[in-house]
Design a protein around this motif. Sequence first.
Motif, PDB file in Angstrom:
ATOM      1  N   THR A   1       0.106   7.842  11.658  1.00 40.67           N
ATOM      2  CA  THR A   1      -0.196   6.388  11.577  1.00 40.67           C
ATOM      3  C   THR A   1      -0.645   5.606  12.850  1.00 40.67           C
ATOM      4  OG1 THR A   1       1.103   6.091   9.404  1.00 40.67           O
ATOM      5  CG2 THR A   1       0.384   3.912  10.754  1.00 40.67           C
ATOM      6  N   TRP A   2      -1.922   5.374  12.987  1.00 43.12           N
ATOM      7  CA  TRP A   2      -2.679   4.975  14.220  1.00 43.12           C
ATOM      8  C   TRP A   2      -1.964   3.761  14.460  1.00 43.12           C
ATOM      9  CZ3 TRP A   2      -4.033   7.446  17.914  1.00 43.12           C
ATOM     10  CH2 TRP A   2      -4.789   7.237  19.172  1.00 43.12           C
ATOM     11  N   LYS A   3      -1.510   3.339  15.684  1.00 39.12           N
ATOM     12  CA  LYS A   3      -1.062   1.958  15.989  1.00 39.12           C
ATOM     13  C   LYS A   3      -2.441   1.270  16.847  1.00 39.12           C
ATOM     14  CE  LYS A   3       3.673   3.379  16.794  1.00 39.12           C
ATOM     15  NZ  LYS A   3       4.875   3.550  17.641  1.00 39.12           N
ATOM     16  N   PRO A   4      -2.519   0.257  16.432  1.00 37.42           N
ATOM     17  CA  PRO A   4      -3.501  -0.712  17.157  1.00 37.42           C
ATOM     18  C   PRO A   4      -3.550  -0.855  18.528  1.00 37.42           C
ATOM     19  CG  PRO A   4      -2.652  -1.952  15.174  1.00 37.42           C
ATOM     20  CD  PRO A   4      -1.960  -0.708  15.404  1.00 37.42           C
TER      21      PRO A   4
ATOM     22  N   VAL B   1       5.106   6.789   1.312  1.00 36.05           N
ATOM     23  CA  VAL B   1       6.006   5.851   0.601  1.00 36.05           C
ATOM     24  C   VAL B   1       6.715   6.738  -0.507  1.00 36.05           C
ATOM     25  CG1 VAL B   1       5.290   3.667   1.422  1.00 36.05           C
ATOM     26  CG2 VAL B   1       4.173   4.990  -0.609  1.00 36.05           C
ATOM     27  N   GLY B   2       6.083   7.964  -0.970  1.00 39.61           N
ATOM     28  CA  GLY B   2       6.830   8.659  -1.741  1.00 39.61           C
ATOM     29  C   GLY B   2       7.997   9.617  -1.497  1.00 39.61           C
TER      30      GLY B   2
ATOM     31  N   LEU C   1      -2.320  -1.263  -4.616  1.00 39.11           N
ATOM     32  CA  LEU C   1      -3.347  -0.951  -5.055  1.00 39.11           C
ATOM     33  C   LEU C   1      -4.062  -2.106  -5.680  1.00 39.11           C
ATOM     34  CD1 LEU C   1      -2.364   2.575  -6.512  1.00 39.11           C
ATOM     35  CD2 LEU C   1      -3.209   2.015  -4.216  1.00 39.11           C
TER      36      LEU C   1
ATOM     37  N   GLN D   1       3.169  -1.194   3.400  1.00 41.02           N
ATOM     38  CA  GLN D   1       2.044  -0.986   4.115  1.00 41.02           C
ATOM     39  C   GLN D   1       2.049  -1.320   5.401  1.00 41.02           C
ATOM     40  OE1 GLN D   1       0.831   1.313   2.056  1.00 41.02           O
ATOM     41  NE2 GLN D   1      -1.204   0.355   2.176  1.00 41.02           N
TER      42      GLN D   1
ATOM     43  N   VAL E   1      -2.857   7.874  -2.435  1.00 42.12           N
ATOM     44  CA  VAL E   1      -4.313   6.920  -2.151  1.00 42.12           C
ATOM     45  C   VAL E   1      -3.799   6.039  -1.030  1.00 42.12           C
ATOM     46  CG1 VAL E   1      -4.941   4.924  -3.213  1.00 42.12           C
ATOM     47  CG2 VAL E   1      -4.527   6.881  -4.811  1.00 42.12           C
ATOM     48  N   LEU E   2      -2.686   5.757  -0.670  1.00 42.98           N
ATOM     49  CA  LEU E   2      -2.291   4.965   0.245  1.00 42.98           C
ATOM     50  C   LEU E   2      -2.520   5.530   1.514  1.00 42.98           C
ATOM     51  CD1 LEU E   2       0.892   3.144  -1.152  1.00 42.98           C
ATOM     52  CD2 LEU E   2      -1.324   2.461  -1.316  1.00 42.98           C
TER      53      LEU E   2
ATOM     54  N   TYR F   1      10.233  -0.732  -7.109  1.00 45.07           N
ATOM     55  CA  TYR F   1       9.534   0.415  -6.328  1.00 45.07           C
ATOM     56  C   TYR F   1       8.211   0.762  -6.928  1.00 45.07           C
ATOM     57  CZ  TYR F   1       8.846   5.107  -4.327  1.00 45.07           C
ATOM     58  OH  TYR F   1       8.236   6.288  -3.669  1.00 45.07           O
TER      59      TYR F   1
ATOM     60  N   GLU G   1      -5.953  -4.234  -3.145  1.00 48.90           N
ATOM     61  CA  GLU G   1      -6.817  -3.484  -2.569  1.00 48.90           C
ATOM     62  C   GLU G   1      -6.634  -3.475  -1.122  1.00 48.90           C
ATOM     63  OE1 GLU G   1      -9.733  -1.993  -3.698  1.00 48.90           O
ATOM     64  OE2 GLU G   1      -9.863  -2.625  -5.819  1.00 48.90           O
TER      65      GLU G   1
ATOM     66  N   LEU H   1       0.095   8.206  -6.276  1.00 45.67           N
ATOM     67  CA  LEU H   1      -0.029   6.951  -5.831  1.00 45.67           C
ATOM     68  C   LEU H   1      -0.019   7.002  -4.245  1.00 45.67           C
ATOM     69  CD1 LEU H   1       2.230   4.747  -8.211  1.00 45.67           C
ATOM     70  CD2 LEU H   1      -0.306   5.285  -8.216  1.00 45.67           C
TER      71      LEU H   1
ATOM     72  N   GLU I   1      -5.928   5.694   2.722  1.00 48.53           N
ATOM     73  CA  GLU I   1      -6.450   4.312   3.011  1.00 48.53           C
ATOM     74  C   GLU I   1      -7.655   4.030   1.962  1.00 48.53           C
ATOM     75  OE1 GLU I   1      -5.548   2.056   5.068  1.00 48.53           O
ATOM     76  OE2 GLU I   1      -4.232   3.072   6.422  1.00 48.53           O
ATOM     77  N   MET I   2      -7.537   4.395   0.622  1.00 46.72           N
ATOM     78  CA  MET I   2      -8.380   4.269  -0.483  1.00 46.72           C
ATOM     79  C   MET I   2      -8.237   2.959  -1.049  1.00 46.72           C
ATOM     80  SD  MET I   2      -8.661   7.733  -2.627  1.00 46.72           S
ATOM     81  CE  MET I   2      -9.180   9.553  -1.770  1.00 46.72           C
ATOM     82  N   ARG I   3      -9.230   2.122  -1.430  1.00 44.68           N
ATOM     83  CA  ARG I   3      -9.273   1.033  -2.029  1.00 44.68           C
ATOM     84  C   ARG I   3      -9.939   1.599  -3.549  1.00 44.68           C
ATOM     85  NH1 ARG I   3     -11.873  -3.409   2.012  1.00 44.68           N
ATOM     86  NH2 ARG I   3      -9.893  -3.518   3.162  1.00 44.68           N
TER      87      ARG I   3
ATOM     88  N   MET J   1      -1.606  -1.969   7.086  1.00 48.90           N
ATOM     89  CA  MET J   1      -1.277  -3.123   7.825  1.00 48.90           C
ATOM     90  C   MET J   1      -2.202  -4.423   7.375  1.00 48.90           C
ATOM     91  SD  MET J   1      -1.382  -1.239  11.627  1.00 48.90           S
ATOM     92  CE  MET J   1      -0.912   0.475  11.735  1.00 48.90           C
TER      93      MET J   1
ATOM     94  N   ARG K   1      -5.494  -1.780   2.139  1.00 53.04           N
ATOM     95  CA  ARG K   1      -5.146  -0.554   3.064  1.00 53.04           C
ATOM     96  C   ARG K   1      -3.777  -0.713   3.958  1.00 53.04           C
ATOM     97  NH1 ARG K   1     -11.379   0.475   4.789  1.00 53.04           N
ATOM     98  NH2 ARG K   1     -12.053   1.275   2.482  1.00 53.04           N
TER      99      ARG K   1
ATOM    100  N   GLU L   1      11.222  10.235   0.572  1.00 53.51           N
ATOM    101  CA  GLU L   1      12.354   9.473   1.042  1.00 53.51           C
ATOM    102  C   GLU L   1      12.821   9.941   2.213  1.00 53.51           C
ATOM    103  OE1 GLU L   1      12.079   9.708  -2.166  1.00 53.51           O
ATOM    104  OE2 GLU L   1      12.706   8.084  -2.897  1.00 53.51           O
TER     105      GLU L   1
END
Lengths: 475, 475
Positions: free
Chosen positions: A264-267, A289-290, B140, B171, A139-140, B132, B143, A136, A143-145, B147, B145, A292
């Motif tokens: 993680t890229w910051k805008p 997130v998985g 997911l 996120q 996937v995040l 959690y 959908e 899980l 950045e997958m949908r 931010m 991504r 800790e």
Amino acid sequence: MYELHFAVPMSGAVLCTLNTRHDSTMVSLLLKHSEAKLLFVDYQFLHIAQGALQILSKTTTKIPHLVLISECGHPLPPHAKGTLIYEDLVAKGNLQFVVRRPKDEWDPISLNYTSGTTSNPKGVIYSHRGAYLNSLATVLLNEMRSMPLYLWCVPMFHCNGWCLPWAIAAQGGTNVCQRSVTAEGIFDNIFKHKVTHMGGAPTVLNMIINSSPKVQKPLPGKVQVMTGGAPPPPDVIFRMEELGFNVTHSYGLTETFGPASICTWKPEWDNLPQDAQAKLKARQGVAHVGMEGLDVKDPHTMKSVPADAKTMGEVMFRGNTVMNGYLKDLKATQEAFKGGWFWTGDLGVKHPDGYIELKDRSKDIIISGGENISTIELEGVIFSHPAVFEAAVVGRPDDYWGETPCAFVKLKEGCSATSEEIIQFCQNRLPRFMAPRTVVFTDLPKTSTGKTQKFVLREKAKAMGSLTKKNTSRL
Amino acid sequence: MYELHFAVPMSGAVLCTLNTRHDSTMVSLLLKHSEAKLLFVDYQFLHIAQGALQILSKTTTKIPHLVLISECGHPLPPHAKGTLIYEDLVAKGNLQFVVRRPKDEWDPISLNYTSGTTSNPKGVIYSHRGAYLNSLATVLLNEMRSMPLYLWCVPMFHCNGWCLPWAIAAQGGTNVCQRSVTAEGIFDNIFKHKVTHMGGAPTVLNMIINSSPKVQKPLPGKVQVMTGGAPPPPDVIFRMEELGFNVTHSYGLTETFGPASICTWKPEWDNLPQDAQAKLKARQGVAHVGMEGLDVKDPHTMKSVPADAKTMGEVMFRGNTVMNGYLKDLKATQEAFKGGWFWTGDLGVKHPDGYIELKDRSKDIIISGGENISTIELEGVIFSHPAVFEAAVVGRPDDYWGETPCAFVKLKEGCSATSEEIIQFCQNRLPRFMAPRTVVFTDLPKTSTGKTQKFVLREKAKAMGSLTKKNTSRL
């Protein structure tokens, strides 16, 4: 291998995928260590597998059954006689079979032998729980949908392909597999299948950016690339982005199910000059997130190092997506988990924003005249020399300095440079003590996942002997 | 409320958010049932809270402390004297406080009183583990991504806002909150903040599509909308998409942490005619990755109904993202989990592709002359009448037929229609026995989450008495 990522756990068994570059001797050792009952083998590696079983039969009567995976329409090789055929077994499958779920979610789902950059392979145990959560999280992280189109450049035998076989299935995605990874194949597949995501070690990225403009097709859309295994040199990231890829730098180990922390890229970084961006992109430190816990700790006190970008410590993880332990190796397991954290063996610093910059493997760092020299930093500088294709730095034992930096460099085709030029180039860009004293032009020995085998280079450097003779004055 | 989604669990306590439409009596009942120790209240609802505490003080001495949440720069109301002030408490917070993690991941994180469309509110217990996993799954499902920019139209007190407070934090997203939900506010916020995601009951969607063209600003990009709470009429989905929204139909209950199953859109459906698309979009049946089991089962045999789009059964769930149980209500908990599955009380059919079409709440279905009439189907047809703004159908008790369909209809402003027209309209589009026999033009009573309170309408229909006199011949 993709199907077996599902079939094996669903049958209640444990999946152990082996590196396709192993020889029969290594395979026989791992079969014995893992106590494998069934050995599935692609027809291209049948001779390796048969050789391994032959070696195995000399020391044990417990020989796994061999199951041959043939390619559709490809005739069976003559020496395939006597093996079971994968497609036959599948055709005879019992449709009423009830999935054997694990009794406990911490039960093992897979066994992954580490790639062995530093020592003999160790059997890393993944749990169902860890693999589920990591799938899980990945996937995040990617950045997958839903319904991603994934191009496999990461070997699927490595960390269960960063758990992406399961992740992509969970997202209803499509897998594009390649028998060999070439720049041409990558561009062709991206174009043909409208690939959205891929991954690969920095060497794969290097191959892409150095490929002939003839094979470089325009991308049909943004392609997200997860890179890891080694910190990518800033130049590599830039040139990838110029080609239309979006590169995310991740960091992790076999013991953390693959990528566990990313940059993680910051805008707000979008407006920085390219140089500053490249430096930021080579950092990481945002755990998925998985996971800790992620920290840089003083190995003696187990306290977090200050976030001052200077104080070095060891990177440590803890959480659900850290391995259960090493198979049949309690000592190594206990050592890896001292103080309740997983010790990565990687040294780094923490920046004020919490991001981590790796400085070196704890075993790779060079200590010269009492000063720490980060081989990663030095390699980054050498890499930025226009003639350099790849570079790796190790310590060369020295009677006076303890160690001096020794660079192994592969030049780009048609390019030339001298040792003096490389050394001068580094001296112009780094504190003088960090510049290499020795430069060797050569191909770099690699693991199958594209990591440089520094222990091989270290042996070579050792064989060279001391640069400074004992009792000489400082150079 | 957003901050409390983190602060309360981190302090080791359980979060119980209450419906802002409750009156003092209801709030006092829920405070007593939940045994709340602290009551945080927005200044707009201070009088409700104070009233509730007054009622509570008549029967118990265990009165929760009142903490007032004032708006920045807004003077405290005169009757706020004696209450604690939220911002004062935050300012005095202990920065060294160590987060109190749950002892067990099944420990409760929150208590959610159901919205009570069918009965008195029940206290649904969510675990840390479930929350959690549901938070990850909902990222997911939506959908998202990294931010995302989320516009709150779903009340955050409802199922912990479908776990989105935690999901959006995970996120690194931005939350846009609104004091009241209006079409103008929605368009303004989408435009101003470049909203990427939102959610809302079909009534919110209805409000958007029926808003004046003056307030309908062009969207800055595709806005993903998750709708749930009731199956959206196909027309609503279409008109939303014409405005540039991408609507996903989800299905779930408070007991499943909000949306648990969605209509995953298949690319091959893109080429179907609009009518067929609308029908497909109103189905669901793809459970999110956090939910292990979803099925339509015969309530007597507990066997799956055949996937024939005809055989009705009860929709059932099981998995990590199903509630622990109802607080202090063992009987209701046991009943809800008969046979190891959670019984939703919703009736539906399974289509050959495995997707589920809801037919009715088991309590809402009308049985007329022995025939099942799906109120959802009938409401969909009435809704497609051009003059109709909203419609709800219940059974009107009947001496001869048992029940007959009774429609409550709200017309669009400036539109008119007669009962006969509506009945004729339905008779032209449905089997004759499914058409309503009674049409009442009125506003529909709603819960705060936008669901029609059918039990109120059922009372009204009951009060009308039988349409057919006893011993009359068939109409």
